[in-house]
Design an enzyme around this catalytic site. Sequence first.
Site, PDB file in Angstrom:
ATOM      1  N   TYR A   1       0.706  -1.281  -0.134  1.00  0.00           N
ATOM      2  CA  TYR A   1      -0.026   0.029  -0.033  1.00  0.00           C
ATOM      3  C   TYR A   1       0.813   1.128   0.088  1.00  0.00           C
ATOM      4  O   TYR A   1       1.895   1.351   0.796  1.00  0.00           O
ATOM      5  CB  TYR A   1      -0.840  -0.033   1.233  1.00  0.00           C
ATOM      6  CG  TYR A   1      -1.997  -0.972   1.188  1.00  0.00           C
ATOM      7  CD1 TYR A   1      -2.290  -1.887   0.116  1.00  0.00           C
ATOM      8  CD2 TYR A   1      -2.446  -1.267   2.797  1.00  0.00           C
ATOM      9  CE1 TYR A   1      -3.216  -2.751   0.320  1.00  0.00           C
ATOM     10  CE2 TYR A   1      -3.394  -2.412   2.799  1.00  0.00           C
ATOM     11  CZ  TYR A   1      -3.915  -3.120   1.545  1.00  0.00           C
ATOM     12  OH  TYR A   1      -4.759  -4.138   1.754  1.00  0.00           O
TER      13      TYR A   1
ATOM     14  N   GLU B   1     -16.968  -0.138  23.976  1.00  0.00           N
ATOM     15  CA  GLU B   1     -18.018  -0.212  23.068  1.00  0.00           C
ATOM     16  C   GLU B   1     -18.957   1.057  22.968  1.00  0.00           C
ATOM     17  O   GLU B   1     -19.565   1.441  22.183  1.00  0.00           O
ATOM     18  CB  GLU B   1     -18.790  -1.410  23.366  1.00  0.00           C
ATOM     19  CG  GLU B   1     -18.237  -2.697  22.866  1.00  0.00           C
ATOM     20  CD  GLU B   1     -19.042  -3.959  23.034  1.00  0.00           C
ATOM     21  OE1 GLU B   1     -19.782  -4.288  24.051  1.00  0.00           O
ATOM     22  OE2 GLU B   1     -19.107  -4.820  22.122  1.00  0.00           O
TER      23      GLU B   1
END
Length: 412
Positions: free
Chosen positions: A313, A391
């Site tokens: 990349y 979360e």
Amino acid sequence: MNPTPTTASVPTASSPLATVPAEARDLLDEVVALRRDIHRHPELGLANPRTRDLIVAALDGLGLEVSVGGDELTSVVADLVGGGGDGPTVLLRADTDALPMDEDTDVDFRSCVPGAAHACGHDAHVAMLVGAARLLAARRDELAGRVRFMFQPGEEGFGGAVEMVAAGVLDGVDAAYALHITPNIPAGFAASRPGSIMASADTFHIEIVGRGGHASTPHFCCDPVPVAAEVITGLQTLVTRELNAFDPAVVSVTRVQAGTTTNVIPERAVLEGTIRAVSETTRLHVHEALPRLVGSVAAAHGAEADVRVDAGYPVTVNDAGAVDLVAGVARRVLGEDRWFELPAPVMGAEDFSYVTAKVPGAMTFLGVCPDDIADSLTAPPCHSNRMRLHEPALADGVALHVATALTALGVA
Ligand code: NI
């Protein structure tokens, strides 16, 4: 890095962004449930069919134009066409694949697939983007323009973004944004920087060929082992002496292989490793210098060398204007003090680089440090077998996506 949280400032009641944080929090249970489902069933590479089907099911009924990839490239592209007339097209991206490793956490939704784990948080990326699609779809009438949701498999070395760009995912797109979670930033904070944000990642394969023989008579041989040792040292000298310290590279030799036993000089030695850089200039410098250095060191000792660099990349480069937009959005929906500019790029790599090479865009890091870890810098990072995340911070990601799209479409 663990700034003391202070009272978050909220957008004024009259702003279209005012209710976004609360809307995102209301959606948190749903976002967490989707994240856990994906987390439990990680999929690798370009084929993430179960994840794709979950995404398609979750977007069902939102009135999006959805195009779905087949089992070789399980992409999902969903367009939300605003009801407010013409305007720009803004792309929001989530990657969908997991890593080929085992998970060693004690969460009850840990991976049930041996050798696969969502240790880079792509499960969270998917869930946040689905949540954002839900909230933005509810605001369809406010939007002048189009929001494109890009769900991309194969980020972890498979170049899924390259394939989706080739298939036209950027056609008509004016700007692109992505979030990446990190446990190494406190939950509730976001950070990025203009210019290079993530490194290029290339690999090299070096084979030094000498002449084997008896270990007791090296003068009848050409021993590739000391040549390999000199090459390893030379590579580090290359990094520190040839490159600008303010435009750095990392060259790591990660595999050294030669010989089979104690009394044989082998014919060959193999070195492999990674090259990271944060500018194309330095990246190309290393690509060019590597064969010169290895070839010269080998020749000095009468050995031969074969050098191969496999390009991975490229550098991920953020557009300054796009970062400004996200910074403003983060200050408004997360809090004035919840945004900071990263002092330097991250040496990891991303195939979102292929997106920002074509359209102005920004990749932003979202802090998700678990609340039982006081210093986020000590949290198990992305790609750790013990990576966990906070979360409730996924609501911050949903809010950032939504507010970014609203702002980019001129609503806010
Ligand atoms: Ni990742």
